[in-house]
Motif scaffolding. Structure first.
Motif, mmCIF file in Angstrom:
data_model
loop_
_atom_site.group_PDB
_atom_site.id
_atom_site.type_symbol
_atom_site.label_atom_id
_atom_site.label_comp_id
_atom_site.label_asym_id
_atom_site.label_seq_id
_atom_site.Cartn_x
_atom_site.Cartn_y
_atom_site.Cartn_z
ATOM 1 N N LEU A 29 -6.744 -46.657 -18.662
ATOM 2 C CA LEU A 29 -8.000 -47.017 -19.326
ATOM 3 C C LEU A 29 -9.165 -46.233 -18.698
ATOM 4 N N GLY A 30 -9.950 -45.573 -19.575
ATOM 5 C CA GLY A 30 -11.112 -44.828 -19.085
ATOM 6 C C GLY A 30 -10.784 -43.413 -18.635
ATOM 7 N N GLU A 31 -9.499 -43.039 -18.640
ATOM 8 C CA GLU A 31 -9.153 -41.668 -18.242
ATOM 9 C C GLU A 31 -9.365 -40.730 -19.427
ATOM 10 N N GLY A 32 -10.271 -39.784 -19.272
ATOM 11 C CA GLY A 32 -10.471 -38.784 -20.316
ATOM 12 C C GLY A 32 -11.439 -39.190 -21.394
ATOM 13 N N ARG A 33 -11.485 -40.475 -21.733
ATOM 14 C CA ARG A 33 -12.450 -40.883 -22.750
ATOM 15 C C ARG A 33 -12.962 -42.285 -22.462
ATOM 16 N N GLY A 34 -14.193 -42.509 -22.928
ATOM 17 C CA GLY A 34 -14.794 -43.806 -22.686
ATOM 18 C C GLY A 34 -16.312 -43.699 -22.724
ATOM 19 N N GLU B 45 -21.784 -41.648 -31.109
ATOM 20 C CA GLU B 45 -22.977 -40.863 -30.776
ATOM 21 C C GLU B 45 -22.919 -39.416 -31.236
ATOM 22 N N HIS B 46 -21.692 -38.902 -31.429
ATOM 23 C CA HIS B 46 -21.589 -37.484 -31.787
ATOM 24 C C HIS B 46 -21.730 -37.232 -33.285
ATOM 25 N N TRP B 47 -21.980 -38.287 -34.076
ATOM 26 C CA TRP B 47 -22.313 -38.082 -35.496
ATOM 27 C C TRP B 47 -23.826 -37.936 -35.611
ATOM 28 N N PRO B 48 -24.303 -37.139 -36.606
ATOM 29 C CA PRO B 48 -25.753 -37.124 -36.845
ATOM 30 C C PRO B 48 -26.215 -38.542 -37.217
ATOM 31 N N MET C 21 -12.317 -40.137 -43.358
ATOM 32 C CA MET C 21 -11.459 -39.019 -42.968
ATOM 33 C C MET C 21 -12.293 -37.756 -42.739
ATOM 34 N N LEU C 22 -13.296 -37.557 -43.594
ATOM 35 C CA LEU C 22 -14.186 -36.404 -43.455
ATOM 36 C C LEU C 22 -14.895 -36.440 -42.097
ATOM 37 N N LEU C 23 -15.355 -37.617 -41.716
ATOM 38 C CA LEU C 23 -16.025 -37.782 -40.419
ATOM 39 C C LEU C 23 -15.072 -37.452 -39.275
ATOM 40 N N LYS C 24 -13.813 -37.874 -39.429
ATOM 41 C CA LYS C 24 -12.819 -37.597 -38.391
ATOM 42 C C LYS C 24 -12.646 -36.093 -38.207
ATOM 43 N N ILE C 25 -12.491 -35.412 -39.358
ATOM 44 C CA ILE C 25 -12.177 -33.983 -39.284
ATOM 45 C C ILE C 25 -13.389 -33.162 -38.841
ATOM 46 N N VAL C 26 -14.550 -33.476 -39.402
ATOM 47 C CA VAL C 26 -15.734 -32.651 -39.134
ATOM 48 C C VAL C 26 -16.367 -32.963 -37.766
ATOM 49 N N TYR C 27 -16.356 -34.244 -37.370
ATOM 50 C CA TYR C 27 -17.048 -34.608 -36.127
ATOM 51 C C TYR C 27 -16.129 -35.105 -35.011
ATOM 52 N N ASP C 28 -15.218 -36.032 -35.331
ATOM 53 C CA ASP C 28 -14.433 -36.657 -34.259
ATOM 54 C C ASP C 28 -13.455 -35.682 -33.603
ATOM 55 N N LEU C 29 -12.742 -34.945 -34.463
ATOM 56 C CA LEU C 29 -11.712 -34.049 -33.945
ATOM 57 C C LEU C 29 -12.290 -32.984 -32.998
ATOM 58 N N PRO C 30 -13.320 -32.224 -33.440
ATOM 59 C CA PRO C 30 -13.893 -31.224 -32.526
ATOM 60 C C PRO C 30 -14.445 -31.868 -31.253
ATOM 61 N N HIS C 31 -15.021 -33.072 -31.400
ATOM 62 C CA HIS C 31 -15.584 -33.767 -30.238
ATOM 63 C C HIS C 31 -14.479 -34.121 -29.238
ATOM 64 N N GLN C 32 -13.381 -34.667 -29.760
ATOM 65 C CA GLN C 32 -12.268 -35.055 -28.893
ATOM 66 C C GLN C 32 -11.659 -33.835 -28.204
ATOM 67 N N ALA D 146 -13.147 -30.982 -27.583
ATOM 68 C CA ALA D 146 -14.101 -30.493 -26.576
ATOM 69 C C ALA D 146 -14.014 -31.334 -25.310
ATOM 70 N N GLU D 147 -13.868 -32.646 -25.489
ATOM 71 C CA GLU D 147 -13.758 -33.531 -24.318
ATOM 72 C C GLU D 147 -12.508 -33.216 -23.506
ATOM 73 N N HIS D 148 -11.393 -32.987 -24.212
ATOM 74 C CA HIS D 148 -10.144 -32.681 -23.515
ATOM 75 C C HIS D 148 -10.229 -31.351 -22.790
ATOM 76 N N ARG D 149 -10.847 -30.376 -23.464
ATOM 77 C CA ARG D 149 -10.924 -29.041 -22.848
ATOM 78 C C ARG D 149 -11.830 -29.044 -21.632
ATOM 79 N N GLY D 150 -12.868 -29.879 -21.669
ATOM 80 C CA GLY D 150 -13.815 -29.913 -20.566
ATOM 81 C C GLY D 150 -13.349 -30.786 -19.420
ATOM 82 N N ARG D 151 -12.201 -31.432 -19.644
ATOM 83 C CA ARG D 151 -11.721 -32.408 -18.670
ATOM 84 C C ARG D 151 -11.087 -31.714 -17.466
#
Ligand SMILES: [Zn+2]
Length: 216
Positions: free
Chosen positions: A6-11, A94-97, A196-207, A209-214
């Motif tokens: 819990l809390g590892e990588g995301r939160g 927070e990562h949605w407009p 689904m549009l929100l997932k693809i356009v905002y959530d996926l790139p955000h997730q 980016a979080e993984h890559r920056g981890r």
């Protein structure tokens, strides 16, 4: 994945090392972040590398109790699970407009209240707004969605699916005298498409980016 992760990588961010109360919403009255502690219990992992917390919060507005299970990851992010979960949708990531989030929120709340004309209108407007943010070209929602498909922003399945969502094809979004109400199924379909549009356009790139920056 274990509960110890819990809390590892995301939160959520914690500024003082404690449970960020602003990320907890009262499931009874919808108040955000105004809680006292009824009880606090924590357990340390056998190898002492981490603590999990089992707090019971009391809402300062309505007095009801919420159980919060949480843990802080290595990077300081806090993973939170709460019961009861707020029945109504009150927030967006927070990562949605903000304007997209507001429209989505109103669409969801309209579904929760069975207001299907409003739900379809808000969901359709949110889809439109996302397409504008993505600088999609075309004189209809279909054409704009197709445009994003050809640019590789949307996968083909999203372009195909758009043709089955009646409210996306509804070129006349303005009220007409005597028009019949939106069917629940049509409203739900466009809200699903929006999600689904929100997932693809905002959530996926955000997730991603979080993984890559981890830092592992
Ligand atoms: Zn409350």
């Amino acid at each position: 994945m274990s509960w110890w992760d819990l809390g590892e990588g995301r939160g959520y961010r914690s500024y003082d090392g404690d449970l960020p109360l602003n990320e907890v919403t009262c499931g009874f009255c919808g108040e955000v972040g105004r809680f006292g502690f009824e009880s606090r219990v924590s357990k340390t992992k056998p190898d002492k590398s981490k603590e999990l917390h089992y707090d019971v919060l009391v809402c300062q507005q309505c007095g009801n109790l919420t159980s919060v299970f949480w843990g802080m990851g290595n990077s300081g992010l806090v993973g939170i699970h709460q019961v009861p979960w707020p029945r109504n949708t009150t927030r967006w990531p927070e990562h949605w407009p903000d304007d997209v989030g507001r429209y989505w929120l109103q669409a969801k709340r309209s579904v929760e209240a069975s207001n299907y004309d409003a739900a379809a209108l808000m969901a359709r407007s949110a889809v439109q707004l996302i397409l504008r943010y993505q600088e999609a070209e075309g004189d209809s929602l279909f054409k704009e969605i197709k445009d994003l498909g050809s640019k590789g922003i949307l996968p083909p399945i999203m372009v195909d699916w758009a043709h089955e969502v009646r409210e996306i094809g509804n070129s006349n979004a303005h009220p007409m005298p005597g028009a019949s109400g939106t069917l629940a199924a049509d409203a739900l379909a466009v809200v699903e498409y929006l999600s689904m549009l929100l997932k693809i356009v905002y959530d996926l790139p955000h997730q991603i980016a979080e993984h890559r920056g981890r830092k592992v």
